[in-house]
Design a protein around this motif. Structure first.
Motif, PDB file in Angstrom:
ATOM      1  N   ALA A  49       0.830  -1.198   0.000  1.00  9.75           N
ATOM      2  CA  ALA A  49       0.000   0.000   0.000  1.00  9.75           C
ATOM      3  C   ALA A  49       0.865   1.248   0.000  1.00  9.75           C
ATOM      4  CB  ALA A  49      -0.915   0.009   1.223  1.00  9.75           C
ATOM      5  N   THR A  50       0.358   2.281  -0.676  1.00 12.72           N
ATOM      6  CA  THR A  50       0.971   3.607  -0.629  1.00 12.72           C
ATOM      7  C   THR A  50       0.133   4.485   0.294  1.00 12.72           C
ATOM      8  OG1 THR A  50       1.886   3.441  -2.856  1.00 12.72           O
ATOM      9  CG2 THR A  50       1.573   5.657  -1.954  1.00 12.72           C
ATOM     10  N   LEU A  51       0.790   5.137   1.257  1.00 13.43           N
ATOM     11  CA  LEU A  51       0.089   6.013   2.190  1.00 13.43           C
ATOM     12  C   LEU A  51       0.192   7.443   1.671  1.00 13.43           C
ATOM     13  CD1 LEU A  51      -1.456   6.403   4.813  1.00 13.43           C
ATOM     14  CD2 LEU A  51       0.734   6.586   6.016  1.00 13.43           C
ATOM     15  N   ASN A  52      -0.940   8.001   1.280  1.00 12.82           N
ATOM     16  CA  ASN A  52      -1.017   9.360   0.762  1.00 12.82           C
ATOM     17  C   ASN A  52      -1.621  10.241   1.849  1.00 12.82           C
ATOM     18  OD1 ASN A  52      -1.246  11.656  -0.774  1.00 12.82           O
ATOM     19  ND2 ASN A  52      -3.011  10.941  -1.948  1.00 12.82           N
ATOM     20  N   GLY A  53      -0.806  11.022   2.533  1.00 12.36           N
ATOM     21  CA  GLY A  53      -1.238  11.733   3.723  1.00 12.36           C
ATOM     22  C   GLY A  53      -0.704  11.010   4.947  1.00 12.36           C
ATOM     23  N   ASP A  54      -1.215  11.365   6.116  1.00 10.28           N
ATOM     24  CA  ASP A  54      -0.687  10.731   7.320  1.00 10.28           C
ATOM     25  C   ASP A  54      -1.788  10.473   8.340  1.00 10.28           C
ATOM     26  OD1 ASP A  54       1.475   9.770   9.006  1.00 10.28           O
ATOM     27  OD2 ASP A  54       1.083  11.548  10.234  1.00 10.28           O
TER      28      ASP A  54
ATOM     29  N   VAL B 133      -5.354   9.953   3.148  1.00 11.17           N
ATOM     30  CA  VAL B 133      -5.882  10.664   4.315  1.00 11.17           C
ATOM     31  C   VAL B 133      -5.923  12.145   3.961  1.00 11.17           C
ATOM     32  CG1 VAL B 133      -5.611  11.138   6.769  1.00 11.17           C
ATOM     33  CG2 VAL B 133      -4.842   8.941   5.833  1.00 11.17           C
ATOM     34  N   THR B 134      -7.122  12.720   3.902  1.00 17.05           N
ATOM     35  CA  THR B 134      -7.263  14.109   3.477  1.00 17.05           C
ATOM     36  C   THR B 134      -8.532  14.732   4.019  1.00 17.05           C
ATOM     37  OG1 THR B 134      -7.432  15.591   1.562  1.00 17.05           O
ATOM     38  CG2 THR B 134      -8.397  13.394   1.326  1.00 17.05           C
ATOM     39  N   TYR B 135      -8.479  16.051   4.233  1.00 15.22           N
ATOM     40  CA  TYR B 135      -9.690  16.763   4.636  1.00 15.22           C
ATOM     41  C   TYR B 135     -10.375  17.397   3.435  1.00 15.22           C
ATOM     42  CZ  TYR B 135      -6.635  20.915   4.579  1.00 15.22           C
ATOM     43  OH  TYR B 135      -5.766  21.910   4.225  1.00 15.22           O
ATOM     44  N   HIS B 136      -9.841  17.148   2.250  1.00 18.66           N
ATOM     45  CA  HIS B 136     -10.484  17.609   1.023  1.00 18.66           C
ATOM     46  C   HIS B 136     -11.413  16.531   0.481  1.00 18.66           C
ATOM     47  CE1 HIS B 136      -7.177  20.645   0.962  1.00 18.66           C
ATOM     48  NE2 HIS B 136      -8.161  21.388   0.483  1.00 18.66           N
ATOM     49  N   ALA B 137     -12.461  16.947  -0.188  1.00 22.45           N
ATOM     50  CA  ALA B 137     -13.407  16.002  -0.772  1.00 22.45           C
ATOM     51  C   ALA B 137     -12.725  15.199  -1.872  1.00 22.45           C
ATOM     52  CB  ALA B 137     -14.613  16.750  -1.327  1.00 22.45           C
ATOM     53  N   LYS B 138     -12.903  13.890  -1.848  1.00 22.28           N
ATOM     54  CA  LYS B 138     -12.256  13.010  -2.827  1.00 22.28           C
ATOM     55  C   LYS B 138     -13.031  11.711  -2.904  1.00 22.28           C
ATOM     56  CE  LYS B 138      -7.541  11.581  -4.115  1.00 22.28           C
ATOM     57  NZ  LYS B 138      -7.895  10.317  -4.764  1.00 22.28           N
TER      58      LYS B 138
ATOM     59  N   ALA C 194      -8.778   1.201  -6.542  1.00 23.96           N
ATOM     60  CA  ALA C 194      -7.872   0.518  -5.610  1.00 23.96           C
ATOM     61  C   ALA C 194      -7.420   1.480  -4.518  1.00 23.96           C
ATOM     62  CB  ALA C 194      -6.666  -0.050  -6.363  1.00 23.96           C
ATOM     63  N   GLU C 195      -8.321   2.327  -4.091  1.00 25.98           N
ATOM     64  CA  GLU C 195      -7.991   3.369  -3.125  1.00 25.98           C
ATOM     65  C   GLU C 195      -9.060   3.474  -2.051  1.00 25.98           C
ATOM     66  OE1 GLU C 195      -6.795   8.150  -3.141  1.00 25.98           O
ATOM     67  OE2 GLU C 195      -7.898   7.273  -4.828  1.00 25.98           O
ATOM     68  N   LEU C 196      -8.611   3.678  -0.823  1.00 21.04           N
ATOM     69  CA  LEU C 196      -9.512   4.010   0.279  1.00 21.04           C
ATOM     70  C   LEU C 196      -9.196   5.428   0.729  1.00 21.04           C
ATOM     71  CD1 LEU C 196      -9.504   0.747   2.457  1.00 21.04           C
ATOM     72  CD2 LEU C 196     -11.185   1.496   0.779  1.00 21.04           C
ATOM     73  N   VAL C 197     -10.264   6.231   0.910  1.00 20.98           N
ATOM     74  CA  VAL C 197     -10.102   7.626   1.278  1.00 20.98           C
ATOM     75  C   VAL C 197     -10.627   7.826   2.703  1.00 20.98           C
ATOM     76  CG1 VAL C 197     -10.712  10.009   0.750  1.00 20.98           C
ATOM     77  CG2 VAL C 197     -10.330   8.374  -1.119  1.00 20.98           C
ATOM     78  N   TYR C 198      -9.768   8.344   3.566  1.00 25.05           N
ATOM     79  CA  TYR C 198     -10.139   8.604   4.952  1.00 25.05           C
ATOM     80  C   TYR C 198     -10.138  10.121   5.197  1.00 25.05           C
ATOM     81  CZ  TYR C 198      -9.072   3.668   5.539  1.00 25.05           C
ATOM     82  OH  TYR C 198      -9.043   2.305   5.404  1.00 25.05           O
TER      83      TYR C 198
END
Length: 615
Positions: free
Chosen positions: A165-170, A191-196, A201-205
């Motif tokens: 997995a690649t971690l985009n954000g923290d 991991v982002t506070y922007h709408a996405k 193959a991605e999970l957005v938190y």
């Protein structure tokens, strides 16, 4: 039974009570015991199946000291969507095993590990992600929202099959897990506070690091306030799921629009005093002397957002105006429990628990008590709800301290508590609900206490209890009269007695006698004998729903003051009320739904009897 959000440790056998108490102390839960087997518990229940299903449907986490199979069979009829189920755990009676049965990815696995650690027991975790990576990607911890849960299964399959997995954000919970990370992973965890929306193959938190501050004019249309809030998010591409709270100045604690915005985004509303907002003055981007002159701080929207988000927060949306409202959004640099900053609008539940019998308590009353943090009432009334009081803070008052207890309850709620003001009978009949609104109108309260969210729940009144025990005396028009002259002048009571007698109402007398008052009931009897026969049935009901219950029927002409005490409700029939005996020897009282119009009716008989007395 309706229950609140507290975690329930359910125990069915007395031998497991010590274990239950140990677990409850560790996890901060309440012990729920089967009444037939457990003598003492925070909450006692009669039917295990009904109680467990009620807990589950109310989304209360359940830790049951019982066999796994038994719990599964009891809950099977109410199982539906696994995305919406609370944690359910089964624990061996000897404490050797802890098994998460349901809600593994909603906290059950973590709860099992925690309980296992304190018991020195095996936590039987079976979900693949937890076993291999120590994390459940479809159930992020509190403070994070998974934006695209439908992708969770395929992402987990790829990782379990050996992918990276690649971690985009923290996010610390991801970074410190056992997930295999690489710069070019097979899946991406963002991991982002922007709408996405996220790729296949991605999970957005979305971390809850945003706080929206709002100021508005009194009575603004809630839909317009919601539209302004949504527009502020959209303008900067911010994710609504990253909102932690909607905040404002404390004089807006009872503003419908503020709560409508909070409800729209599914977050709490929190409020700050003007001085707390003014402490943010040097951080405001758009301070206003006009606002300061009106409310005592230089900015409501920006100030409330910054006050809640913390000292390291920054404004990501400066004050944005509509015709009647302003909003601003602040972001905390780290995940912060912003929801705990400020105070909530407290709730005051004014509940009637009936005469005292558990079976006569309504489900709504029990739900309100379950939602409360504090219970306020006369000590006897709090004793009557001991089976559902649990670990809630109790504020006990002596009899006769009505205003003190109501004021105390309102001020507690004004500080953000959820408070149940406990009344016997019906809270609105000669009880505390009236005093709540009297104090609100008088203004002799703090500002917070005047702005609490009030809900009044009915209970079975002494009048209803007495009527039911005696038959159906309220089959036609009736009224209630209090014979106490502490709050009502005796002259007013006399006028009401005369009017009720002339109107031929069935009458329920509250407060008929006291140690000091020994003449009012006799006076009422004599007034009524001028308008109805001497054999009019009178119901004397004492201790309804409690030990020592007594219900007697006497003739109006035979009614004696010494037959009545302070705990007695006196119900006097009309001239048409009648008695009927059944085969078991009981005497029942009823009032026909339609009055008899024949010349020889009882009311005519009463008039003739009065004429004879006058002669």
């Amino acid at each position: 039974m309706s229950v609140g959000p507290n975690l329930a440790v359910v125990v069915l056998m007395p031998g497991a009570l010590e274990l239950a108490n140990r677990i409850a102390k560790h996890i901060g839960g309440e012990v729920h015991g089967a009444r037939s087997r457990i003598a003492h518990a925070d909450i006692l229940f009669d039917d295990t199946k009904d109680h467990l299903q009620s807990l589950f449907q109310a989304k209360v986490p359940i830790v049951a000291i019982a066999a796994s199979g038994a719990i599964i069979r009891l809950l099977a009829p109410v199982l539906s969507d696994k995305q919406d189920e609370p944690p359910v755990l089964a624990i061996a009676a000897d404490g050797s095993s802890v098994v998460p049965l349901l809600g593994g990815h909603h906290g059950a696995n973590d709860l099992a590990r925690s309980i296992g650690d304190v018991l020195g027991a095996n936590a039987a975790i079976t979900t693949a992600g937890d076993l291999q990576f120590g994390v459940a990607l479809d159930a992020p911890p509190a403070g994070y929202h998974l934006a695209n849960p439908d992708n969770a299964k395929s992402v987990m399959v790829a990782l379990v099959a050996g992918g990276s997995a690649t971690l985009n954000g923290d996010a610390e919970w991801l970074r410190t897990s056992q997930l295999p990370f690489s710069a070019s992973g097979d899946v991406t965890l963002t991991v982002t506070y922007h709408a996405k929306s996220g790729g296949p193959a991605e999970l957005v938190y979305h971390p809850q690091t945003l706080v929206m501050g709002m100021g508005c004019e009194r009575g603004i249309d809630p839909q317009k306030a919601i539209a302004l809030a949504q527009a502020a998010l959209n303008e900067q591409g911010l994710a609504p799921q990253s909102l932690a709270a909607i905040t404002s100045i404390d004089v807006k604690a009872d503003e419908v629009a503020i709560h409508a915005v909070a409800d729209h985004f599914g977050v709490p509303a929190r409020f700050f005093a003007a001085a707390e907002l003014e402490a943010q003055a040097n951080r405001l981007k758009n301070p206003s002397e006009i606002v300061f002159a009106e409310v005592g701080c230089h900015g409501v929207a920006e100030g409330a957002a910054l006050a809640a988000a913390g000292v390291d927060a920054e404004l990501v949306v400066e004050k944005t105006k509509s015709k009647r409202a302003t909003v601003a959004i602040a972001r905390s640099a780290v995940l912060d429990d912003s929801k705990s900053n400020g105070r909530s609008r407290g709730k005051l539940f004014v509940v009637g628990i009936g005469p005292g019998q558990k079976a006569w308590r309504s489900g709504e009353v029990e739900a309100m008590i379950a939602e409360s943090t504090d219970l306020v009432g006369y000590s006897l009334y709090l004793n009557l709800i001991a089976d559902i009081a649990g670990s809630r803070v109790q504020h006990r008052f002596d009899l006769g301290k009505e205003e003190d207890r109501v004021r105390h309850a309102m001020e507690l709620a004004g500080r953000g508590k959820n408070v149940a003001l406990v009344c016997s009978g019906d809270a609105g009949i000669y009880a505390m609900a009236t005093l709540v609104f009297e104090l609100m109108e008088s203004g002799d309260l703090t500002d917070g206490a005047r702005r609490v969210d009030v809900a009044v729940s009915p209970g079975i009144s002494a009048l209803q209890g007495a009527a039911a025990r005696a038959g159906a005396p309220l089959g036609h028009d009736f009224c209630t009269i209090s014979l106490s002259d502490l709050l009502t002048p005796w002259e007013s009571i006399q006028r009401r007695l005369k009017a009720a007698g002339e109107g031929d109402f069935v009458i329920a007398f509250y407060n008929p006698v006291s140690k000091r008052r020994r003449t009012q009931l006799a006076y009422a009897r004599d007034v009524l004998l001028q308008h109805r026969p001497t054999d009019t049935p009178v119901i004397l009901a004492s201790n309804l729903g409690r030990d020592g219950e007594s219900v007697r029927v006497v003739r109006l002409g035979d009614l004696q003051v010494d037959d009545v005490d302070m705990l007695t409700v006196v119900v006097v029939g009309s001239s048409n009320s009648r008695t009927v005996k059944t085969g078991d020897g009981r005497t029942w009282v009823y009032t026909p739904r339609g009055y008899d119009a024949k010349p020889e009716s009882r009311i005519a008989h009463a008039a003739q009897e009065q004429e004879r007395k006058s002669a």
